[in-house]
Design a protein around this motif. Structure first.
Motif, PDB file in Angstrom:
ATOM      1  N   SER A   7       0.836  -1.187   0.000  1.00  0.00           N
ATOM      2  CA  SER A   7       0.000   0.000   0.000  1.00  0.00           C
ATOM      3  C   SER A   7       0.879   1.247   0.000  1.00  0.00           C
ATOM      4  O   SER A   7       2.058   1.199   0.358  1.00  0.00           O
ATOM      5  CB  SER A   7      -0.898   0.010   1.238  1.00  0.00           C
ATOM      6  N   PRO A   8       0.323   2.392  -0.416  1.00  0.00           N
ATOM      7  CA  PRO A   8       1.117   3.632  -0.398  1.00  0.00           C
ATOM      8  C   PRO A   8       1.671   3.955   0.985  1.00  0.00           C
ATOM      9  O   PRO A   8       2.798   4.438   1.122  1.00  0.00           O
ATOM     10  CB  PRO A   8       0.110   4.695  -0.867  1.00  0.00           C
ATOM     11  N   GLY A   9       0.881   3.708   2.023  1.00  0.00           N
ATOM     12  CA  GLY A   9       1.356   3.975   3.375  1.00  0.00           C
ATOM     13  C   GLY A   9       2.555   3.121   3.744  1.00  0.00           C
ATOM     14  O   GLY A   9       3.508   3.602   4.380  1.00  0.00           O
ATOM     15  N   ARG A  10       2.508   1.831   3.340  1.00  0.00           N
ATOM     16  CA  ARG A  10       3.632   0.939   3.638  1.00  0.00           C
ATOM     17  C   ARG A  10       4.883   1.370   2.876  1.00  0.00           C
ATOM     18  O   ARG A  10       6.007   1.325   3.412  1.00  0.00           O
ATOM     19  CB  ARG A  10       3.254  -0.497   3.282  1.00  0.00           C
ATOM     20  N   ILE A  12       5.648   4.422   1.900  1.00  0.00           N
ATOM     21  CA  ILE A  12       6.155   5.637   2.538  1.00  0.00           C
ATOM     22  C   ILE A  12       6.898   5.291   3.831  1.00  0.00           C
ATOM     23  O   ILE A  12       7.946   5.870   4.138  1.00  0.00           O
ATOM     24  CB  ILE A  12       4.998   6.616   2.814  1.00  0.00           C
ATOM     25  N   ALA A  13       6.357   4.331   4.582  1.00  0.00           N
ATOM     26  CA  ALA A  13       6.999   3.937   5.838  1.00  0.00           C
ATOM     27  C   ALA A  13       8.384   3.336   5.590  1.00  0.00           C
ATOM     28  O   ALA A  13       9.351   3.646   6.310  1.00  0.00           O
ATOM     29  CB  ALA A  13       6.115   2.932   6.580  1.00  0.00           C
ATOM     30  N   TRP A  14       8.500   2.483   4.558  1.00  0.00           N
ATOM     31  CA  TRP A  14       9.795   1.875   4.239  1.00  0.00           C
ATOM     32  C   TRP A  14      10.787   2.933   3.752  1.00  0.00           C
ATOM     33  O   TRP A  14      11.979   2.877   4.091  1.00  0.00           O
ATOM     34  CB  TRP A  14       9.623   0.785   3.184  1.00  0.00           C
ATOM     35  N   ILE A  15      10.309   3.881   2.962  1.00  0.00           N
ATOM     36  CA  ILE A  15      11.190   4.959   2.505  1.00  0.00           C
ATOM     37  C   ILE A  15      11.672   5.781   3.691  1.00  0.00           C
ATOM     38  O   ILE A  15      12.854   6.141   3.789  1.00  0.00           O
ATOM     39  CB  ILE A  15      10.465   5.854   1.479  1.00  0.00           C
ATOM     40  N   TYR A  16      10.765   6.079   4.605  1.00  0.00           N
ATOM     41  CA  TYR A  16      11.130   6.857   5.800  1.00  0.00           C
ATOM     42  C   TYR A  16      12.178   6.116   6.628  1.00  0.00           C
ATOM     43  O   TYR A  16      13.173   6.704   7.071  1.00  0.00           O
ATOM     44  CB  TYR A  16       9.879   7.117   6.629  1.00  0.00           C
ATOM     45  N   LEU A  17      11.974   4.806   6.847  1.00  0.00           N
ATOM     46  CA  LEU A  17      12.941   4.017   7.604  1.00  0.00           C
ATOM     47  C   LEU A  17      14.294   3.963   6.906  1.00  0.00           C
ATOM     48  O   LEU A  17      15.346   4.020   7.556  1.00  0.00           O
ATOM     49  CB  LEU A  17      12.405   2.593   7.812  1.00  0.00           C
ATOM     50  N   ALA A  18      14.266   3.856   5.575  1.00  0.00           N
ATOM     51  CA  ALA A  18      15.522   3.824   4.826  1.00  0.00           C
ATOM     52  C   ALA A  18      16.286   5.141   4.972  1.00  0.00           C
ATOM     53  O   ALA A  18      17.508   5.152   5.149  1.00  0.00           O
ATOM     54  CB  ALA A  18      15.246   3.522   3.354  1.00  0.00           C
ATOM     55  N   VAL A  19      15.568   6.257   4.918  1.00  0.00           N
ATOM     56  CA  VAL A  19      16.218   7.565   5.069  1.00  0.00           C
ATOM     57  C   VAL A  19      16.809   7.706   6.462  1.00  0.00           C
ATOM     58  O   VAL A  19      17.958   8.166   6.636  1.00  0.00           O
ATOM     59  CB  VAL A  19      15.200   8.692   4.793  1.00  0.00           C
ATOM     60  N   ILE A  20      16.056   7.307   7.493  1.00  0.00           N
ATOM     61  CA  ILE A  20      16.558   7.374   8.870  1.00  0.00           C
ATOM     62  C   ILE A  20      17.789   6.501   9.034  1.00  0.00           C
ATOM     63  O   ILE A  20      18.780   6.884   9.692  1.00  0.00           O
ATOM     64  CB  ILE A  20      15.465   6.951   9.862  1.00  0.00           C
TER      65      ILE A  20
END
Length: 294
Positions: A7-10, A12-20
């Protein structure tokens, strides 16, 4: 086999974790890249993502394995660190401080959680108020006290001001002890056991998880401590490894610091704590989370 939809939310969450993850890990990689570079070559290509003119020379300089000629040839100062002495000083400082902090915090937490005495809640509220006081405000009073006691340039002067009281540790242990079963202690009291015996024979074994967590966190904090030892010590015989980095930087007579050697020294100083946290990291997180739900 059932598969989860992306899903789009998932996403976005993976992208956010990757950036962190990148933001967190990249500084350590940059330190390692610098530590594996020739200091002279590093000046010519400072933006390279890979080690510039790869060499183990900076680590050899820090560990005292390189000659003065080899050190100068790679952009070093020719100076070396007495790494063994600084390492022993850090071990003594961190171990003694951690032992005292955990011991006195344990005794205070037991008094607040398991004993009933007049004014207990009021005194505990004062301890909680201490959590709101910035540590920087206590540096000057503690320094004056240590100076007046003649404890400058001693392990006692570094350890005692912060080894006798820790508001957070007391709060942390008290929260856990409040959740312990009272029936076991009552049975021990009926059998004639005293409070000291109950503390060391029953309460401490039941609180081994939080005690281990605080010991690890305290040891890491004391190992990385820089400002307080800098204030109260000028003698290299008692200075910890964190101050050795400043000594190594100042030992360079050149206009350009030995950045490769400095980064190698930083890695050597941080490696024990990184390994310690990697081994016990899950236990620390679980213990803090469990205690916070009390």
């Amino acid at each position: 086999m059932r598969t989860r939809r992306l899903s789009p939310g998932r996403i976005i969450a993976w992208i956010y974790l990757a950036v962190i993850l990148v933001v967190t890990v990249f500084p350590f990689y940059w330190i390692l890249r610098t530590a594996l570079s020739d200091n002279y070559a590093l000046l010519g290509n400072p933006s390279s993502l890979l080690p510039v003119d790869f060499t183990w020379g900076p680590f050899a300089r820090v560990l005292g394995l390189a000659s003065a000629e080899q050190s100068i040839a790679e952009g070093g100062s020719g100076a070396t660190l007495d790494l063994g002495r600084y390492l022993v000083n850090s071990i003594v400082y961190a171990t003694a401080s951690t032992f005292l902090i955990v011991l006195f915090s344990l005794l205070a937490a037991y008094a607040f959680a398991r004993l009933h005495w007049r004014g207990r809640d009021f005194v505990f509220s004062l301890f909680l108020a201490a959590l709101m006081v910035p540590g920087i405000l206590t540096l000057l009073p503690n320094f004056v006290l240590v100076r007046d006691l003649g404890l400058l340039n001693t392990f006692a002067g570094m350890i005692l001001p912060y080894g006798l009281f820790s508001a957070f540790n007391i709060f942390f242990l008290r929260q856990f002890m409040l959740g312990l079963s009272a029936e076991t202690e009552e049975a021990a009291l009926i059998d004639g056991a005293g409070r000291v015996r109950i503390l060391f024979g029953i309460t401490i074994p039941m609180t081994s998880g939080p005690i281990t967590t605080l010991s690890i966190l305290g040891f890491i904090g004391m190992w990385n401590d820089y400002f307080w030892p800098l204030l109260v010590t000028t003698d290299e015989s008692v200075q910890p490894l964190t101050l050795a980095l400043a000594v190594f930087k100042q030992s360079s007579p050149q206009s350009q610091p030995d950045w490769a050697g400095l980064m190698a020294a930083t890695l050597v100083a941080a490696l024990p704590m990184l390994l310690l946290f990697m081994v016990f990291g899950r236990r620390i997180v679980n213990s803090i989370g469990f205690t916070g739900l009390k």
